[in-house]
Enzyme design. Structure first.
Site, short mmCIF file in Angstrom:
data_model
loop_
_atom_site.label_atom_id
_atom_site.label_comp_id
_atom_site.label_asym_id
_atom_site.label_seq_id
_atom_site.Cartn_x
_atom_site.Cartn_y
_atom_site.Cartn_z
CB SER A 1 -2.99 -10.95 3.51
OG SER A 1 -4.38 -10.97 3.36
CB ILE B 1 -2.36 -7.97 12.06
CG1 ILE B 1 -1.92 -9.03 11.05
CG2 ILE B 1 -3.87 -8.01 12.27
CD1 ILE B 1 -2.30 -10.46 11.43
CB ILE C 1 4.29 -4.56 8.96
CG1 ILE C 1 5.01 -3.98 10.19
CG2 ILE C 1 3.12 -3.66 8.56
CD1 ILE C 1 5.54 -2.56 10.01
CD GLU C 2 0.97 -10.59 7.40
OE1 GLU C 2 0.76 -10.41 6.19
OE2 GLU C 2 1.49 -11.63 7.86
CB ILE C 3 0.99 -3.90 3.76
CG1 ILE C 3 0.81 -4.86 2.56
CG2 ILE C 3 2.42 -3.82 4.22
CD1 ILE C 3 1.57 -4.43 1.31
#
Length: 543
Positions: free
Chosen positions: A448, A451, A507-509
């Site tokens: 979430s 970013i 990695i926040e998808i």
């Protein structure tokens, strides 16, 4: 002189015995279709009918002889169109295969191993059932060879008998013809006779490739030793090069089934490994994709409610494997060439207990009442991040662990770092797994914020190198790079960057969605952005 006397007595007794048997037909015992085989070189004693003169003829060892008559000590046999007697002690009963060597149809007398040739060695791959008729296509040593699915199989000859004049029953039902499909057994399964579905032809294990010859009702049609056989469709995976269905809540059991299926279809360039166990005893899986000596790693679902990251990794794995086999490109990357240099290790579900708690509720846990208590009495676990005993796995790694901010003092749904680093078996498993390898870079997928975290106190050339790679990932995904900042710690990426001195990324998808799983409707756009990430990292030089 003594030996000569004994030889004379033996000849005299044999002569009189032969003479009496030929002279007195009433004492003969007729044995229809009895055959014997000489154990060694034996003598055939022959009496001239006209003169009564006795002579002997040598019979070679392993000679098949038909018995015409027998007496107490001898058989009367034909050899080269000559009738004579041979001592019973010099022969043995012939086997049915020695009597009928050219028969094609045979019966299996007892459940018998079904053997396949793998790299010159016969390996047991199931059983053929007793009282079943098969047709041989050849013989080798002590084995009969039958046509089996898309290959040939071996059956021990000693467990079979020929059936003179036998025929394999032909089904009279209407079978739908299909272009040959390649399938694979999902689990141990039975092949039943198409003529009589209550008769089992063979039982075979999971992960056996088969050629499908047709369809009938709920069955696929196969061929085994001249028989038309049926396999239940639900027991077969068809070769589609698209084995993962990443839509919706993707469960732990679905992941296991897909890992096994991918490994079965792509055995030459995938390898599944159990790297540890969760608190509740679930296996933690890794799968290696590629044959390269260089290595990178990707992991997902440290946090339970962020389980869409598992969907992303499994779909990535599926598409990469397909491209590898077909030698095609993804986003301009030559997948096979790249993965021949660099292998990718996927750990698609670090926290399976937590994921299943979010997806299925308290009953998925070994101790439902305990997790409800940790959840402040609520049975709604959609906001749960931790593992099954309330420890946040991404606050467990030995990187500035003692100074982690925002720690909750008690186990619960989120942000409790545990009593010490690596106290949780899931974290210890990934920690040990990483230390066992020499990954040139890594990504931990979270869900979430859209970013990318890339910085953890790097300096100099390490800072420059890692920012350059992070910029490539940002350009591909459209996600923003998080600016360098002091503090932090406890995360997998933090530990990896600090200790390994290699590029590591979190990695926040998805866009920020709050304390809940990412909506399913976001998946397609997320997947499009992230599909080439593993290839981008695999293409990076090792330095």
């Amino acid at each position: 002189m003594k030996k000569l006397f004994i030889s004379f007595i033996v000849f005299f007794l044999t002569f009189n015995m032969v003479k009496d048997v030929f002279a007195e037909a009433s004492t003969d015992q007729v044995v229809p279709e009895k055959w014997v085989v000489t154990l060694e070189v034996a003598e055939l004693t022959v009496q001239n009918v006209e003169t009564g003169e006795i002579s002997t003829v040598q019979i070679p060892a392993n000679q098949l002889l038909k018995v015409e008559k027998e007496d107490t000590e001898v058989f009367f046999v034909q050899y080269n169109e000559t009738l004579g007697s041979v001592l019973k002690s010099k022969v043995r009963d012939a086997t049915l295969w020695e009597i009928n060597p050219t028969e094609k149809v045979f019966k299996v007398m007892a459940n018998t191993n079904l053997l396949l040739n793998e790299n010159g060695k016969l390996v047991n791959k199931g059983i053929v059932k007793s009282n079943t008729l098969f047709e041989k296509i050849g013989e080798k040593d002590q084995y009969l060879i039958i046509q089996y699915l898309n290959t040939t199989a071996y059956i021990e000859k000693n467990n079979t008998v020929p059936v003179p004049g036998g025929k394999i029953p032909v089904p009279t039902i209407s079978i739908k013809a299909v272009k040959i499909k390649v399938g694979m057994t999902k689990r141990a399964t039975k092949i039943v006779n198409a003529v009589n579905k209550s008769n089992i032809i063979a039982e075979i294990p999971a992960s056996q490739r088969i050629d499908i010859k047709g369809e009938y009702d709920s069955f696929y049609v196969v061929k085994v030793g001249g028989n038309t056989g049926f396999i239940t469709k639900t027991n077969i995976s068809l070769k589609t090069n698209n084995y993962v269905n990443p839509s919706g809540d993707y469960s732990y059991n679905e992941m296991i089934a897909d890992l096994q299926e991918l490994n079965a279809w792509y055995p030459s360039f995938t390898k599944v490994e159990i790297i540890g166990k969760s608190v509740d005893g679930r296996n933690l899986y890794s799968i290696k994709l590629g044959t390269g000596k260089e290595e990178i790693s990707l992991n997902a679902s440290h946090h339970a409610r962020e389980h869409m990251t598992t969907n992303v990794l499994m779909e990535m794995l599926d598409q990469y494997a397909n491209a590898y086999e077909k030698n095609t490109k993804i986003n301009g990357y030559d997948v096979k060439k790249l993965l021949t240099r660099t292998s990718i290790y996927f750990v698609p579900m670090v926290n399976p207990d937590g994921v299943m708690l979010v997806q299925e509720g308290a009953n998925s846990a070994k101790n439902p009442s305990q997790v409800i208590k940790l959840n402040n009495g609520s049975k709604n676990f959609k906001a749960w991040k931790a593992n099954i005993r309330g420890v946040d796995l991404n606050r467990q790694y030995p990187a500035n662990w003692s100074k982690i901010s925002g720690n909750k003092p008690k186990p619960g749904p989120d942000n409790h770092k545990g009593s010490k680093p690596l106290s949780e078996p899931e974290v210890k498993a990934l920690y040990d797994f990483t230390n066992k390898h020499n990954f040139k870079n890594t990504v931990a997928y979270h869900s979430s914020g859209n970013i990318i975290f890339w910085h953890y106190n790097q300096k100099g050339s390490q800072f420059t190198r890692d920012k350059a790679i992070a910029t490539k990932l940002s350009k591909q995904t459209g996600y923003s790079l998080v600016a360098p900042a002091k503090g932090g710690g406890g995360g997998y990426k933090d530990w990896y960057v600090a200790v390994k001195k290699r590029p590591g990324f979190t990695i926040e998808i998805s866009p920020y969605v709050g304390n809940k799983p990412v909506p399913h409707s976001y998946f397609n756009s997320i997947m499009k952005k992230n599909l080439p990430i593993g290839l981008i990292l695999a293409a990076e030089p090792s330095k």
